[in-house]
Scaffold this active site. Structure first.
Site, PDB file in Angstrom:
ATOM      1  N   ARG A 194     -10.455  10.370  12.841  1.00 20.54           N
ATOM      2  CA  ARG A 194      -9.687   9.120  13.036  1.00 20.54           C
ATOM      3  C   ARG A 194      -8.377   9.495  13.737  1.00 20.54           C
ATOM      4  NH1 ARG A 194      -8.211   5.975   7.538  1.00 20.54           N
ATOM      5  NH2 ARG A 194     -10.137   4.858   7.935  1.00 20.54           N
ATOM      6  N   ALA A 228       1.974   0.406   9.657  1.00 19.27           N
ATOM      7  CA  ALA A 228       3.212  -0.112  10.269  1.00 19.27           C
ATOM      8  C   ALA A 228       3.355  -1.610   9.982  1.00 19.27           C
ATOM      9  CB  ALA A 228       3.212   0.148  11.776  1.00 19.27           C
ATOM     10  N   ASN A 269      -8.127   1.862  -3.625  1.00 24.16           N
ATOM     11  CA  ASN A 269      -8.948   1.220  -4.662  1.00 24.16           C
ATOM     12  C   ASN A 269     -10.427   1.452  -4.365  1.00 24.16           C
ATOM     13  OD1 ASN A 269      -7.296  -1.755  -5.876  1.00 24.16           O
ATOM     14  ND2 ASN A 269      -6.339   0.093  -5.083  1.00 24.16           N
ATOM     15  N   PRO A 316     -20.890   9.595   7.812  1.00 24.13           N
ATOM     16  CA  PRO A 316     -19.957  10.105   8.829  1.00 24.13           C
ATOM     17  C   PRO A 316     -18.604  10.524   8.239  1.00 24.13           C
ATOM     18  CG  PRO A 316     -20.021   7.697   8.887  1.00 24.13           C
ATOM     19  CD  PRO A 316     -20.959   8.122   7.796  1.00 24.13           C
ATOM     20  N   TYR A 367      -2.017  -0.315  11.001  1.00 28.94           N
ATOM     21  CA  TYR A 367      -2.146  -0.993   9.702  1.00 28.94           C
ATOM     22  C   TYR A 367      -0.918  -0.729   8.840  1.00 28.94           C
ATOM     23  CZ  TYR A 367      -3.381  -1.517   4.759  1.00 28.94           C
ATOM     24  OH  TYR A 367      -3.352  -1.830   3.421  1.00 28.94           O
ATOM     25  N   LYS A 424       2.054  -3.243   7.401  1.00 32.76           N
ATOM     26  CA  LYS A 424       2.345  -3.430   5.969  1.00 32.76           C
ATOM     27  C   LYS A 424       3.807  -3.048   5.679  1.00 32.76           C
ATOM     28  CE  LYS A 424      -0.048  -4.491   2.997  1.00 32.76           C
ATOM     29  NZ  LYS A 424      -0.433  -5.821   2.438  1.00 32.76           N
ATOM     30  N   THR A 426       0.815  -1.210   0.000  1.00 34.50           N
ATOM     31  CA  THR A 426       0.000   0.000   0.000  1.00 34.50           C
ATOM     32  C   THR A 426       0.854   1.267   0.000  1.00 34.50           C
ATOM     33  OG1 THR A 426      -1.535   1.262   1.391  1.00 34.50           O
ATOM     34  CG2 THR A 426      -0.087  -0.226   2.530  1.00 34.50           C
ATOM     35  N   ASP A 427       0.275   2.360  -0.469  1.00 33.07           N
ATOM     36  CA  ASP A 427       0.977   3.644  -0.404  1.00 33.07           C
ATOM     37  C   ASP A 427       1.074   4.172   1.028  1.00 33.07           C
ATOM     38  OD1 ASP A 427      -1.685   4.367  -0.012  1.00 33.07           O
ATOM     39  OD2 ASP A 427      -1.750   5.861  -1.625  1.00 33.07           O
ATOM     40  N   GLU A 428       0.286   3.586   1.942  1.00 34.99           N
ATOM     41  CA  GLU A 428       0.259   4.120   3.312  1.00 34.99           C
ATOM     42  C   GLU A 428       1.592   3.928   4.039  1.00 34.99           C
ATOM     43  OE1 GLU A 428      -3.151   3.452   5.692  1.00 34.99           O
ATOM     44  OE2 GLU A 428      -4.537   3.618   4.009  1.00 34.99           O
ATOM     45  N   GLY A 439      -4.593   9.852  14.465  1.00 33.89           N
ATOM     46  CA  GLY A 439      -3.407   9.705  13.593  1.00 33.89           C
ATOM     47  C   GLY A 439      -3.746   9.733  12.115  1.00 33.89           C
TER      48      GLY A 439
HETATM   49  P1  NAD Z   1      -9.809  -7.156   2.050  1.00 30.06           P
HETATM   50  O1  NAD Z   1      -9.834  -6.873   3.516  1.00 30.06           O
HETATM   51  O2  NAD Z   1     -11.001  -6.868   1.235  1.00 30.06           O
HETATM   52  O3  NAD Z   1      -9.468  -8.711   1.832  1.00 30.06           O
HETATM   53  C1  NAD Z   1      -8.480  -9.378   2.565  1.00 30.06           C
HETATM   54  C2  NAD Z   1      -8.624 -10.877   2.302  1.00 30.06           C
HETATM   55  O4  NAD Z   1      -7.592 -11.547   3.028  1.00 30.06           O
HETATM   56  C3  NAD Z   1      -9.953 -11.463   2.773  1.00 30.06           C
HETATM   57  O5  NAD Z   1     -10.474 -12.327   1.819  1.00 30.06           O
HETATM   58  C4  NAD Z   1      -9.571 -12.216   4.051  1.00 30.06           C
HETATM   59  O6  NAD Z   1     -10.411 -13.338   4.299  1.00 30.06           O
HETATM   60  C5  NAD Z   1      -8.147 -12.636   3.743  1.00 30.06           C
HETATM   61  N1  NAD Z   1      -7.358 -12.856   4.947  1.00 30.06           N
HETATM   62  C6  NAD Z   1      -7.216 -12.006   5.989  1.00 30.06           C
HETATM   63  N2  NAD Z   1      -6.438 -12.552   6.946  1.00 30.06           N
HETATM   64  C7  NAD Z   1      -6.052 -13.764   6.468  1.00 30.06           C
HETATM   65  C8  NAD Z   1      -5.221 -14.792   6.972  1.00 30.06           C
HETATM   66  N3  NAD Z   1      -4.645 -14.707   8.171  1.00 30.06           N
HETATM   67  N4  NAD Z   1      -5.010 -15.889   6.212  1.00 30.06           N
HETATM   68  C9  NAD Z   1      -5.593 -15.999   4.991  1.00 30.06           C
HETATM   69  N5  NAD Z   1      -6.416 -15.071   4.465  1.00 30.06           N
HETATM   70  C10 NAD Z   1      -6.626 -13.956   5.198  1.00 30.06           C
HETATM   71  O7  NAD Z   1      -8.522  -6.427   1.508  1.00 30.06           O
HETATM   72  P2  NAD Z   1      -8.313  -5.638   0.114  1.00 30.06           P
HETATM   73  O8  NAD Z   1      -8.813  -4.264   0.281  1.00 30.06           O
HETATM   74  O9  NAD Z   1      -8.781  -6.484  -0.989  1.00 30.06           O
HETATM   75  O10 NAD Z   1      -6.705  -5.560   0.106  1.00 30.06           O
HETATM   76  C11 NAD Z   1      -5.939  -6.640  -0.423  1.00 30.06           C
HETATM   77  C12 NAD Z   1      -4.468  -6.312  -0.290  1.00 30.06           C
HETATM   78  O11 NAD Z   1      -4.175  -5.124  -1.011  1.00 30.06           O
HETATM   79  C13 NAD Z   1      -4.001  -6.061   1.147  1.00 30.06           C
HETATM   80  O12 NAD Z   1      -2.723  -6.623   1.301  1.00 30.06           O
HETATM   81  C14 NAD Z   1      -3.957  -4.552   1.258  1.00 30.06           C
HETATM   82  O13 NAD Z   1      -3.001  -4.146   2.209  1.00 30.06           O
HETATM   83  C15 NAD Z   1      -3.564  -4.170  -0.152  1.00 30.06           C
HETATM   84  N6  NAD Z   1      -4.004  -2.837  -0.613  1.00 30.06           N
HETATM   85  C16 NAD Z   1      -5.331  -2.491  -0.500  1.00 30.06           C
HETATM   86  C17 NAD Z   1      -5.751  -1.261  -1.005  1.00 30.06           C
HETATM   87  C18 NAD Z   1      -7.204  -0.829  -0.945  1.00 30.06           C
HETATM   88  O14 NAD Z   1      -7.501   0.312  -1.285  1.00 30.06           O
HETATM   89  N7  NAD Z   1      -8.137  -1.695  -0.536  1.00 30.06           N
HETATM   90  C19 NAD Z   1      -4.824  -0.402  -1.605  1.00 30.06           C
HETATM   91  C20 NAD Z   1      -3.481  -0.792  -1.680  1.00 30.06           C
HETATM   92  C21 NAD Z   1      -3.092  -2.025  -1.189  1.00 30.06           C
HETATM   93  O1  DAU Z   2      -4.165   4.031   0.448  1.00 36.58           O
HETATM   94  C1  DAU Z   2      -4.404   2.665   0.355  1.00 36.58           C
HETATM   95  C2  DAU Z   2      -5.258   2.222   1.524  1.00 36.58           C
HETATM   96  O2  DAU Z   2      -6.566   2.704   1.285  1.00 36.58           O
HETATM   97  C3  DAU Z   2      -5.262   0.711   1.698  1.00 36.58           C
HETATM   98  O3  DAU Z   2      -3.974   0.276   2.009  1.00 36.58           O
HETATM   99  C4  DAU Z   2      -6.233   0.310   2.820  1.00 36.58           C
HETATM  100  O4  DAU Z   2      -6.303  -1.101   2.912  1.00 36.58           O
HETATM  101  C5  DAU Z   2      -7.600   0.863   2.473  1.00 36.58           C
HETATM  102  O5  DAU Z   2      -8.519   0.561   3.506  1.00 36.58           O
HETATM  103  C6  DAU Z   2      -7.535   2.364   2.249  1.00 36.58           C
HETATM  104  O6  DAU Z   2      -7.259   3.056   3.497  1.00 36.58           O
HETATM  105  P1  DAU Z   2      -7.993   4.441   3.881  1.00 36.58           P
HETATM  106  O7  DAU Z   2      -7.927   4.596   5.338  1.00 36.58           O
HETATM  107  O8  DAU Z   2      -7.501   5.552   3.028  1.00 36.58           O
HETATM  108  O9  DAU Z   2      -9.498   4.070   3.371  1.00 36.58           O
HETATM  109  P2  DAU Z   2     -10.929   4.324   4.034  1.00 36.58           P
HETATM  110  O10 DAU Z   2     -11.941   3.970   3.009  1.00 36.58           O
HETATM  111  O11 DAU Z   2     -11.048   3.702   5.385  1.00 36.58           O
HETATM  112  O12 DAU Z   2     -10.953   5.904   4.244  1.00 36.58           O
HETATM  113  C7  DAU Z   2     -10.777   6.795   3.141  1.00 36.58           C
HETATM  114  C8  DAU Z   2     -10.812   8.212   3.695  1.00 36.58           C
HETATM  115  O13 DAU Z   2     -12.139   8.495   4.155  1.00 36.58           O
HETATM  116  C9  DAU Z   2      -9.915   8.421   4.882  1.00 36.58           C
HETATM  117  O14 DAU Z   2      -9.387   9.745   4.838  1.00 36.58           O
HETATM  118  C10 DAU Z   2     -10.826   8.284   6.093  1.00 36.58           C
HETATM  119  C11 DAU Z   2     -12.150   8.822   5.551  1.00 36.58           C
HETATM  120  N1  DAU Z   2     -13.363   8.200   6.130  1.00 36.58           N
HETATM  121  C12 DAU Z   2     -13.458   6.853   6.120  1.00 36.58           C
HETATM  122  C13 DAU Z   2     -14.577   6.228   6.649  1.00 36.58           C
HETATM  123  C14 DAU Z   2     -14.682   4.717   6.667  1.00 36.58           C
HETATM  124  C15 DAU Z   2     -14.393   9.007   6.596  1.00 36.58           C
HETATM  125  O15 DAU Z   2     -14.316  10.242   6.582  1.00 36.58           O
HETATM  126  N2  DAU Z   2     -15.494   8.387   7.120  1.00 36.58           N
HETATM  127  C16 DAU Z   2     -15.619   7.032   7.179  1.00 36.58           C
HETATM  128  O16 DAU Z   2     -16.671   6.525   7.684  1.00 36.58           O
END
Ligand code: NAD
Ligand code: DAU
Length: 351
Positions: free
Chosen positions: A288, A159, A187, A212, A157, A161, A132-134, A290
């Site tokens: 949130r 930390a 995504n 929210p 999270y 990754k 992730t970019d985080e 931090g």
């Molecule tokens: P998600 O939470 O939707 O899916 C995670 C999947 O991993 C689930 O199917 C869960 O059952 C499985 N899983 C969790 N713990 C497990 C374990 N101990 N053993 C086996 N399977 C396990 O996550 P996502 O949003 O699809 O993200 C997928 C990957 O991409 C992650 O590594 C995340 O850090 C990375 N990523 C996500 C985003 C985003 O915006 N969602 C962006 C950049 C990178």
């Molecule tokens: O940048 C990549 C990351 O993007 C991934 O690595 C993470 O797995 C993914 O969950 C996502 O993290 P964010 O924290 O950026 O995504 P989230 O959808 O939780 O929040 C997006 C922004 O919206 C963030 O600034 C927090 C804010 N937010 C989120 C929720 C859930 C709100 O204001 N209200 C909310 O209820």
């Protein structure tokens, strides 16, 4: 050569798109979806491909070393694309240890198994780590994250990754494991779990519940359509260089409040409601802890070296995403009610 690829986390949001792409595009590969089916794993995400001859599912936790080793042996696994993770920042603030177990220790278990099983000949293998970019921390108003940006994770999270990324690189340097890492921005798209901003707000608008917005709503994210991320993963998996890192992003920054207003506007239009209806649900709430102010990816390297760029504009992607959620209210209801967790038993109890 025909590949036998474990895709971890294939029942999750991004993983299900990657599994679908690989199963459909590469009929000669065997795709093994390794997933523990935590709350975020949903096999309904893969209903359309679950009977394809080159698809397998294994309900395995990456913390279970023996089960992972057995799977490598059973399929003579050639490659790993590792997406399994605890992925929600807010949950990491409540339960950091869950993130350490899965994201750090789970990743090291996979690295160890790959190193051990591929020891005889490391060529023709690949361990692809999806990150992730985080990990890069938080930007001010200027600048972009490049592959050279120093790591500065600020949530449990990110930390976890960041730690997993370091282990992947350490296995490359120390044991010459053929690895590649990508760090992607936020995504969005079909099958996005409704705890994250966009699907949560779509669901809340449908339910007439408050939206929210954390803090002042001026936090910025760089949004990428999930299918473009899956295409990038396909490209890097096949063409990326061992030991390299590639940043993936949407060139698409939005302040949360502007994104939420656009979402409200599109929802009103699609639901035939008077303009401004959904915006009335916006409610500013406590921030949130931090909270990272701004993320923005410089995806020049993957564009220049591998020719990748996003194919879907944000307006199109958001519109398609809303249409998908409106057409799949059963999926949404199953997820919000918890019914999706029974799908595995009903589908796989006799297999
Ligand atoms: P998600 O939470 O939707 O899916 C995670 C999947 O991993 C689930 O199917 C869960 O059952 C499985 N899983 C969790 N713990 C497990 C374990 N101990 N053993 C086996 N399977 C396990 O996550 P996502 O949003 O699809 O993200 C997928 C990957 O991409 C992650 O590594 C995340 O850090 C990375 N990523 C996500 C985003 C985003 O915006 N969602 C962006 C950049 C990178
Ligand atoms: O940048 C990549 C990351 O993007 C991934 O690595 C993470 O797995 C993914 O969950 C996502 O993290 P964010 O924290 O950026 O995504 P989230 O959808 O939780 O929040 C997006 C922004 O919206 C963030 O600034 C927090 C804010 N937010 C989120 C929720 C859930 C709100 O204001 N209200 C909310 O209820």
């Amino acid at each position: 050569m025909s590949k036998r690829i474990i895709i971890t986390g294939g029942a999750g949001f991004i993983g299900s798109h990657v599994v679908r792409l690989f199963v459909n595009k590469y009929p000669d590969y065997t795709i093994i979806n390794l997933d523990a089916l935590t709350y975020a794993g949903n096999l309904e995400n893969l209903r359309d491909i679950e009977n394809k001859p080159n698809y397998r599912f294994a309900k395995v936790n990456i913390l279970d070393v023996k089960a992972v080793e057995d799977l490598f042996d059973q399929y003579q696994v050639t490659d790993v694309i590792h997406l399994a993770a605890e992925s929600h920042v807010d949950r990491s603030i409540v339960s950091p240890l869950d993130f350490v177990y899965t994201n750090v220790i789970g990743t090291v278990n996979l690295l160890n198994t790959a190193k051990q099983k591929w020891a005889a000949d490391l060529s023709n293998h690949r361990f692809y780590h999806v990150s992730t970019d985080e990990v890069y921390g938080s930007l001010g108003t200027e600048g972009l994250f490049t592959e050279e940006t120093a790591y500065d994770p600020r949530s449990p999270y990110s930390a976890s990754k960041a730690s997993s990324d370091h282990f992947v690189r350490a296995y490359h340097e120390t044991y010459h494991l053929p690895v590649v890492i990508t760090n992607c921005s936020n995504n969005y798209g079909p099958f996005h779990f409704p705890e994250k901003l966009i699907p949560l707000f779509i669901n809340n608008i449908l339910q007439g519940k408050p939206l929210p917005v954390y803090g002042d709503g001026l936090y910025t994210r760089d949004w990428l359509y999930v299918k473009d991320h899956a295409l990038a993963i396909d490209l890097v998996f096949h063409k990326g260089l061992n030991g390299e890192t590639y940043n993936i992003g949407g060139f698409n920054e939005w302040k949360n409040i502007d994104l939420v207003k656009l979402l409200c506007q599109q929802m009103d239009e699609k639901l035939g409601k008077p303009a401004g209806t959904s915006e009335q649900l916006i409610t500013y709430i406590k921030d949130r802890p931090g909270h990272d102010r701004r993320y923005a990816i410089d995806a020049t390297k993957i564009n220049r070296e591998l020719g990748w760029k996003p194919t879907v504009t944000f307006q199109e992607g958001l519109s398609e995403t809303i249409d998908w959620f409106l057409a799949n209210t059963e999926w949404l209801n199953n997820v919000t009610s918890g019914n999706y967790q029974h799908y595995y038993e009903s589908m796989y109890s006799n297999k």
